[in-house]
Design a protein around this motif. Structure first.
Motif, PDB file in Angstrom:
ATOM      1  N   GLU A  61      30.208  77.643 -36.872  1.00 45.38           N
ATOM      2  CA  GLU A  61      31.539  77.036 -36.781  1.00 45.38           C
ATOM      3  C   GLU A  61      32.133  76.896 -38.173  1.00 45.38           C
ATOM      4  N   MET A  62      33.434  77.068 -38.259  1.00 48.79           N
ATOM      5  CA  MET A  62      34.190  76.816 -39.491  1.00 48.79           C
ATOM      6  C   MET A  62      35.487  76.165 -39.051  1.00 48.79           C
ATOM      7  N   ILE A  63      35.596  74.851 -39.301  1.00 49.93           N
ATOM      8  CA  ILE A  63      36.784  74.117 -38.846  1.00 49.93           C
ATOM      9  C   ILE A  63      37.381  73.319 -39.996  1.00 49.93           C
ATOM     10  N   GLU A  64      38.689  73.134 -39.929  1.00 59.58           N
ATOM     11  CA  GLU A  64      39.370  72.327 -40.934  1.00 59.58           C
ATOM     12  C   GLU A  64      39.330  70.873 -40.470  1.00 59.58           C
ATOM     13  N   LYS A  65      38.633  70.039 -41.252  1.00 62.84           N
ATOM     14  CA  LYS A  65      38.485  68.621 -40.917  1.00 62.84           C
ATOM     15  C   LYS A  65      39.744  67.838 -41.286  1.00 62.84           C
ATOM     16  N   ARG A  66      40.322  68.200 -42.403  1.00 62.35           N
ATOM     17  CA  ARG A  66      41.595  67.646 -42.873  1.00 62.35           C
ATOM     18  C   ARG A  66      42.160  68.663 -43.855  1.00 62.35           C
ATOM     19  N   PRO A  67      43.400  68.563 -44.231  1.00 61.53           N
ATOM     20  CA  PRO A  67      43.967  69.583 -45.118  1.00 61.53           C
ATOM     21  C   PRO A  67      43.113  69.778 -46.384  1.00 61.53           C
ATOM     22  N   GLY A  68      42.714  71.012 -46.590  1.00 63.32           N
ATOM     23  CA  GLY A  68      41.938  71.349 -47.783  1.00 63.32           C
ATOM     24  C   GLY A  68      40.446  71.072 -47.682  1.00 63.32           C
ATOM     25  N   GLN A  69      39.986  70.593 -46.540  1.00 66.43           N
ATOM     26  CA  GLN A  69      38.559  70.297 -46.360  1.00 66.43           C
ATOM     27  C   GLN A  69      38.057  71.004 -45.105  1.00 66.43           C
ATOM     28  N   TRP A  70      37.185  71.968 -45.313  1.00 61.58           N
ATOM     29  CA  TRP A  70      36.633  72.775 -44.223  1.00 61.58           C
ATOM     30  C   TRP A  70      35.162  72.447 -44.031  1.00 61.58           C
ATOM     31  N   GLN A  71      34.742  72.429 -42.785  1.00 62.68           N
ATOM     32  CA  GLN A  71      33.339  72.184 -42.462  1.00 62.68           C
ATOM     33  C   GLN A  71      32.748  73.465 -41.886  1.00 62.68           C
ATOM     34  N   GLN A  72      31.732  73.972 -42.595  1.00 58.18           N
ATOM     35  CA  GLN A  72      31.069  75.209 -42.182  1.00 58.18           C
ATOM     36  C   GLN A  72      29.674  74.879 -41.677  1.00 58.18           C
ATOM     37  N   THR A  73      29.398  75.236 -40.431  1.00 62.93           N
ATOM     38  CA  THR A  73      28.073  75.067 -39.844  1.00 62.93           C
ATOM     39  C   THR A  73      27.462  76.446 -39.678  1.00 62.93           C
ATOM     40  N   SER A  74      26.265  76.614 -40.223  1.00 59.40           N
ATOM     41  CA  SER A  74      25.572  77.902 -40.154  1.00 59.40           C
ATOM     42  C   SER A  74      24.164  77.715 -39.635  1.00 59.40           C
ATOM     43  N   GLU A  75      23.712  78.680 -38.861  1.00 55.84           N
ATOM     44  CA  GLU A  75      22.298  78.747 -38.515  1.00 55.84           C
ATOM     45  C   GLU A  75      21.653  79.595 -39.599  1.00 55.84           C
ATOM     46  N   ILE A  76      20.716  78.990 -40.319  1.00 61.45           N
ATOM     47  CA  ILE A  76      20.055  79.682 -41.416  1.00 61.45           C
ATOM     48  C   ILE A  76      18.604  79.923 -41.020  1.00 61.45           C
ATOM     49  N   THR A  77      18.191  81.163 -41.118  1.00 58.47           N
ATOM     50  CA  THR A  77      16.809  81.545 -40.865  1.00 58.47           C
ATOM     51  C   THR A  77      16.205  81.985 -42.184  1.00 58.47           C
ATOM     52  N   ILE A  78      15.088  81.361 -42.565  1.00 60.19           N
ATOM     53  CA  ILE A  78      14.374  81.756 -43.769  1.00 60.19           C
ATOM     54  C   ILE A  78      13.212  82.656 -43.336  1.00 60.19           C
ATOM     55  N   GLU A  79      13.323  83.914 -43.682  1.00 58.48           N
ATOM     56  CA  GLU A  79      12.351  84.937 -43.326  1.00 58.48           C
ATOM     57  C   GLU A  79      11.245  84.999 -44.384  1.00 58.48           C
ATOM     58  N   ILE A  80      10.029  85.304 -43.948  1.00 57.37           N
ATOM     59  CA  ILE A  80       8.901  85.534 -44.855  1.00 57.37           C
ATOM     60  C   ILE A  80       8.609  87.030 -44.826  1.00 57.37           C
ATOM     61  N   GLU A  81       8.586  87.633 -45.990  1.00 60.40           N
ATOM     62  CA  GLU A  81       8.366  89.076 -46.070  1.00 60.40           C
ATOM     63  C   GLU A  81       7.040  89.458 -45.399  1.00 60.40           C
ATOM     64  N   GLY A  82       7.119  90.439 -44.498  1.00 59.65           N
ATOM     65  CA  GLY A  82       5.935  90.966 -43.853  1.00 59.65           C
ATOM     66  C   GLY A  82       5.399  90.144 -42.694  1.00 59.65           C
ATOM     67  N   GLU A  83       6.127  89.104 -42.292  1.00 56.55           N
ATOM     68  CA  GLU A  83       5.659  88.262 -41.196  1.00 56.55           C
ATOM     69  C   GLU A  83       6.684  88.252 -40.064  1.00 56.55           C
ATOM     70  N   GLU A  84       6.170  88.176 -38.830  1.00 54.94           N
ATOM     71  CA  GLU A  84       7.044  88.180 -37.660  1.00 54.94           C
ATOM     72  C   GLU A  84       7.846  86.896 -37.524  1.00 54.94           C
ATOM     73  N   LYS A  85       7.151  85.767 -37.675  1.00 57.16           N
ATOM     74  CA  LYS A  85       7.812  84.474 -37.492  1.00 57.16           C
ATOM     75  C   LYS A  85       8.442  84.012 -38.795  1.00 57.16           C
ATOM     76  N   PRO A  86       9.655  83.452 -38.708  1.00 63.83           N
ATOM     77  CA  PRO A  86      10.298  82.929 -39.925  1.00 63.83           C
ATOM     78  C   PRO A  86       9.637  81.635 -40.395  1.00 63.83           C
ATOM     79  N   ALA A  87       9.895  81.282 -41.632  1.00 59.73           N
ATOM     80  CA  ALA A  87       9.399  80.021 -42.179  1.00 59.73           C
ATOM     81  C   ALA A  87      10.104  78.849 -41.523  1.00 59.73           C
ATOM     82  N   LEU A  88      11.418  78.965 -41.389  1.00 64.04           N
ATOM     83  CA  LEU A  88      12.184  77.885 -40.774  1.00 64.04           C
ATOM     84  C   LEU A  88      13.490  78.406 -40.237  1.00 64.04           C
ATOM     85  N   ILE A  89      14.029  77.611 -39.325  1.00 64.92           N
ATOM     86  CA  ILE A  89      15.391  77.822 -38.816  1.00 64.92           C
ATOM     87  C   ILE A  89      16.065  76.464 -38.866  1.00 64.92           C
ATOM     88  N   THR A  90      17.261  76.441 -39.426  1.00 67.45           N
ATOM     89  CA  THR A  90      17.998  75.187 -39.510  1.00 67.45           C
ATOM     90  C   THR A  90      19.466  75.430 -39.201  1.00 67.45           C
TER      91      THR A  90
END
Length: 149
Positions: A112-141
């Protein structure tokens, strides 16, 4: 890119970072900074006796790498941004430990990317931290940033 143009990418993967090594030196420095000296992170001999076979990075160290990974990524830059600040997270799951010496990288999906008030935007991202050579990621947030333009 304008905030509105970023918002049009909702639901898409918007960036990937470079790889970065989670060295034992980095892990030790984090232990010093936080006072978390649990043996699984800093005692290589004792950690060999665990199911991990060696030391692992603190989960919070991996999470704290998000700003570094973000700065070293191809994420779109918001035009005329004065600053961005962490606002918090909705969900964080530590899925797989990062062994000392492994490399990680981040992937961002725009929730999501929404304008909370003029000039202030709130960006929500799903971040996946991948580990090289491994199937499962370290974390998802699901992480929230405030961007001021």
């Amino acid at each position: 890119m304008t905030p509105q143009e970023v918002a049009e990418k909702t639901g898409e993967t918007i960036g990937t970072s470079e790889w970065v090594e989670m060295s034992q030196e980095r892990i030790n420095q984090f232990a010093e900074a936080t006072g978390d000296h649990q043996f699984i992170h800093v005692n290589e001999e004792a950690a060999k006796m665990t199911p991990f076979g060696g030391t692992i990075a603190h989960g919070f160290l991996t999470l704290s790498m998000i700003p570094y990974l973000s700065a070293n990524s191809d994420l779109p830059k918001v035009d005329n941004a004065k600053m961005g600040v962490n606002y918090g997270g909705n969900k964080t799951r530590f899925i797989n430990p990062v062994r000392s010496g492994k490399r990680i990288r981040g992937h961002w999906k725009l929730v999501e990317m929404i304008e909370k008030r003029p000039g202030q935007w709130q960006q929500t991202s799903e971040i996946t931290i991948e580990i090289e050579g491994e199937e499962k990621p370290a974390l998802i947030t699901e992480w929230i940033m405030q961007v001021f333009v």
